[in-house]
Design an enzyme around this catalytic site. Structure first.
Site, PDB file in Angstrom:
ATOM      1  CB  THR A  92      -0.833  -0.081   1.201  1.00 27.03           C
ATOM      2  OG1 THR A  92      -1.748  -1.272   1.399  1.00 27.03           O
ATOM      3  CG2 THR A  92      -1.702   1.178   1.377  1.00 27.03           C
ATOM      4  CE  LYS A  93       2.835   3.069   5.779  1.00 28.02           C
ATOM      5  NZ  LYS A  93       1.891   1.913   6.105  1.00 28.02           N
ATOM      6  CB  VAL A  94       4.938   0.280  -2.943  1.00 25.22           C
ATOM      7  CG1 VAL A  94       5.488   0.453  -4.287  1.00 25.22           C
ATOM      8  CG2 VAL A  94       6.059  -0.482  -1.986  1.00 25.22           C
TER       9      VAL A  94
ATOM     10  CG  MET B  53       6.703   6.047  -1.090  1.00 24.24           C
ATOM     11  SD  MET B  53       7.139   7.580  -0.559  1.00 24.24           S
ATOM     12  CE  MET B  53       8.367   7.928  -1.808  1.00 24.24           C
TER      13      MET B  53
END
Ligand SMILES: O=c1ccn([C@H]2C[C@H](O)[C@@H](COP(=O)(O)OP(=O)(O)OP(=O)(O)O)O2)c(=O)[nH]1
Ligand SMILES: [Mg+2]
Length: 787
Positions: free
Chosen positions: A511-513, A516
């Site tokens: 999710t964080k990728v 970003m």
DNA sequence: GGCTCTGCGTG
DNA sequence: CACGCA
DNA sequence: AGCC
């Protein structure tokens, strides 16, 4: 500013005592240590304290004693291994002191060390050691920053070091001075300049209102220096009541009722916890006391039933929790500034492993076969802290929707198609990744890395560091793992689906990728960066010798700056050095300087013993453009035990101290255990040159390696750390064990994978054979950059 | 539901 | 023993 | 947090 001013005062006021007392100092030293341990163990052990502590005391005494006796025949070192430890005058000798000023008068100090110096045999005149320093010295003899803001005056350092004791510093005089200094400070309160007395006209009543507890005492004094009055009795003149953490609102009221028969607090009395004054001082202003972080326990905050109104009067009301202002800069330039960038580009011939004494370096073409191991690597990361878990973690800030954090595996990721900016990547890769790989990871500082996920990697690294300081070990581990997984990608990851397929990246990271990719930043990280507590912890943990536990302890005790620590905390020898050379130790070393430092040590070594081989390991061996420290491995043909190298180490260290290269000792061969130690950690300074115009203290590590353990040591000392852990983990899954000495098989492990059997040696001498035994395809040092 | 490397030096 | 660092 |  203010502070730094006062600090300097303190510093200056201290005077170096004369020569005389060092011998006493040693004795004292021993006693002190003994006492210290007594206390320590008394605290820890509940039962059998007596027994244990006396046992340990004896043990320590023994060590100390043997150390002291060394003063006899410095020269003749018995060859028997057991005795070796004592031969190292480890700590006692007043040695290498650091930046502490040593006024001219102090010159006499140096000399009569109890330790007869034997360097008759090694008074090498490696030319010009002192030359550089004298010039400095003449410059500013008196001024002595408590800790460097820039390279500390090398002059003084050099001088102190000149008394050639080797190994570890002793506290002796230095310590006593520190104590005196402290005593003095305690007895008189000096106010800061009037305009800075933020607590002027305010009267504080503490709860408990005494200075028995050291921490409270320090705090009270500190508040007084900023103009506060300390109310000795309870009454209407009090403007603020400062309550210890641990005392709840209810218990406070009960106490007041019982002792003063008060049912409620006086109007307009401001009730805050102990952090309030501390933060006011830190930010140099009177902060709003009605903030959540200054509330007492058990006082409900804006949400629940409001306990009895505290300050009915004016300042109640309004703001709930406003985040405080941003921390003003640091008084003491803790931060490092640009260092003179030594000829960075001048990398003469970087490298090639001229330092490598053994591994022939051919390029393995089979990186593909590393797949299996790659997998292990993903699993390897971990951290030593226990999970205090709690998913909350967030004291979330004012903004609510920070919820992103965990959440669910939503499929919010659907809409991710987004513009593609592949231009970045397309042309960048002229040749093969192989070369690129090495280069790209080479220096942490070489920004423009070819890796397309660079931004995400950086963000994850920062987040991992934050989680480490937060003791959220599992998260720290996960993000580190994520970093190495991303590093191995050759294309930019754009979608959730793409990301989740990478081993080591699960729902949360995926999710964080995507975040970003879409926003170019992580909300979580933006938030973390603003945590004032974290900023301070970050500052503290950058001190050599200070980890998260101590940093936290200090923070909770109210300390916020390095100056606070210097003034109020009992620092260990190493921490003192760490603070004195804070900037230097946190400045990376350009590869050109690494080459030069290596030459100095190698030359010295071969002069002392031509058979000795010295190799530089660590990030240097992995090809890094800059390194955090310099790591040396020292070996000699036909050796099988480090004890066979201890004598050489002793001579080498003495010599390097004598020529002014080594300037401090941080950790020396044990002497406390039977297997005779194997490492020496300290600090060194490259001689001043045109390229290196200012002396900078560098961390230096020496590792003694018997020839029979060369391969294992090479693996260990080459790292990187994550790579090592992966390898060791793999070994453990194969009922083996890998450490800096060798690879062992048939290791039995109990619950928790605890080692039960030592196992038998499989290989130690040859690096490649160890890889083979583990079923791991060979990787050059450059290919071991996974963290 | 367990595991996440292993060892050395300090106080 | 608790901690920090390799 | 992620993997087995
Ligand atoms: O937790 C650790 C830390 C280090 N090492 C090994 C690998 C590392 O390469 C070597 C030297 O440690 P150092 O801290 O000097 O790391 P480095 O890899 O040399 O990087 P730096 O440039 O920061 O010195 O010790 C480990 O095995 N585990
Ligand atoms: Mg290193």
């Amino acid at each position: 500013m203010v502070d730094s001013g006062s600090l300097n005062h303190h510093d200056q006021e201290e005077n170096q005592s004369g020569s005389g007392q060092q011998i006493d100092g040693h004795l004292q030293d021993a006693l002190t240590k003994e006492d210290y341990f007594d206390k320590l163990y008394a605290l820890n052990d509940d039962s059998e304290e007596e027994e244990i502590s006396t046992g340990i005391r004896d043990f320590i005494q023994k060590c100390t004693k043997s150390v002291m006796t060394t003063s006899e025949p410095p020269l003749s070192l018995p060859t028997e291994e057991r005795r070796i430890p004592p031969e190292f005058p480890t700590k006692k000798v007043p040695g290498i002191h650091r930046t502490r000023s040593a006024p001219a008068s102090g010159t006499s100090v140096v000399k009569e060390t109890p330790l007869p110096r034997k360097h008759s045999l090694l008074r090498y005149d490696i030319s010009t050691p002192p030359s550089a320093n004298t010039s400095f010295e003449s410059k500013q003899p008196t001024q002595n920053p408590v800790f460097q803001e820039r390279p500390a005056g090398a002059g003084s350092e050099r001088r102190t070091v000149s008394d050639p004791l080797f190994l570890k510093n002793s506290e002796g005089i230095d310590n006593m001075l520190r104590k005196n200094q402290k005593r003095k400070r305690e007895s008189e309160i000096k106010l800061v300049p009037e305009k800075n007395r933020i607590f002027n006209k305010l009267t504080f009543f503490y709860m408990p209102n005494n200075d028995i507890a050291k921490i409270r005492k320090v705090r009270i004094q500190k508040a007084q220096t900023y103009g506060a009055q300390w109310a000795q009795v309870y009454g209407n003149h009090i403007t603020h009541m400062i309550v210890d953490k641990g005392i709840t609102y209810q218990s406070l009221m009960d106490h007041l009722k019982a002792k003063y028969d008060e049912d409620k607090l006086p109007d307009r009395l401001i009730l805050v916890n102990e952090n309030y004054p501390v933060d006011c001082i830190h930010f140099r202003t009177l902060l709003n006391p009605n903030q959540k972080q200054y509330e007492l326990q058990g006082m409900n905050t804006t949400s629940q039933s409001q306990a009895p109104v505290v300050g009915p009067g004016r300042n109640d009301g309004k703001q709930e929790k406003q985040r405080e202002h941003t921390p003003p800069r640091d008084e003491y330039s803790d931060e490092e500034e640009s260092h003179p960038g030594v000829a960075s580009g001048a990398s003469g011939n970087p490298n090639e492993d001229r330092t490598d004494s053994s591994p022939p370096r051919e390029v393995p073409k089979n990186l593909e076969t590393n797949d299996e191991f790659d997998k292990i690597i993903e699993v390897a990361h971990n951290t030593r802290f226990l999970p205090l878990d709690d998913s909350d973690s967030d004291t979330h800030t004012t903004r609510d929707n920070a919820s992103e954090d965990d959440a669910d595996s939503e499929r919010d990721r659907s809409p991710i198609r987004k513009p593609v900016k592949r231009q970045l990547r397309s042309g960048s890769k002229p040749t093969f990744n192989q070369a690129n790989f090495a280069c790209m990871k080479a220096g942490t500082d070489s920004e423009s890395g070819p890796n397309p996920n660079d931004a995400t990697i950086k963000a994850f690294q920062e987040l991992a560091a934050f989680y480490e300081r937060t003791k959220q070990s599992w998260r720290n581990m996960a993000y580190r793992k994520g970093v190495s997984a991303l590093r191995r990608q050759t294309r930019r990851i754009k979608s959730y689906d793409e990301a989740i397929q990478i081993p080591g990246i699960g729902d949360s990271l995926a999710t964080k990728v995507v975040e970003m990719y879409r926003r170019g930043k992580l909300e979580k990280l933006e938030y973390a960066r603003l945590e004032p507590r974290d900023l301070i912890l970050q500052k503290f943990t950058k001190i050599y010798g200070v980890g998260i536990n101590i940093a936290e302890k200090w923070y909770d005790a109210g300390h916020r700056s390095l100056a606070d620590l210097v003034a109020n905390v009992k620092l260990t020898e190493n921490q003192q050095i760490g603070i004195d050379h804070y900037d230097d130790f946190n400045t990376r070393i350009p590869r050109a300087e690494m080459d030069s430092l290596a030459s100095i040590v190698k030359d010295a070594a071969s002069e002392l013993d031509p058979e000795i081989e010295v190799t530089v390991g660590g990030s240097y061996r992995r090809g890094a453009l800059t390194s955090g420290d310099i790591d040396f491995m020292i070996t000699k043909p036909n050796t099988t035990h480090t004890s066979q190298l201890l004598l050489f180490l002793k001579e080498l260290v003495e010599h390097l101290i004598e020529i002014g290269f080594l300037v401090a000792a941080l950790a020396v061969p044990s002497g406390r255990r039977d297997d005779s130690g194997s490492k020496w950690h300290g600090a060194c300074v490259h001689p001043v040159t045109a390229e290196i115009p200012t002396p900078i203290w560098r961390r230096i590590d020496l590792l003694l390696v018997p020839a029979s353990e060369w391969g294992a040591a090479l693996i260990y000392f080459t790292g990187d750390d994550i790579f090592n852990r992966s390898l060791r983990l793999k070994a453990s899954t194969m009922s083996m064990r890998l450490n800096q000495r060798g690879l062992y098989k048939d290791v039995m492990r109990g619950p928790g994978r605890v080692k039960v059997t030592e196992g038998s040696l499989v290989e130690g001498r040859d690096e490649r054979k160890i890889f083979e035994a583990l079923g791991v395809a060979w990787r050059t040092p450059e290919q071991r950059i996974v963290g």
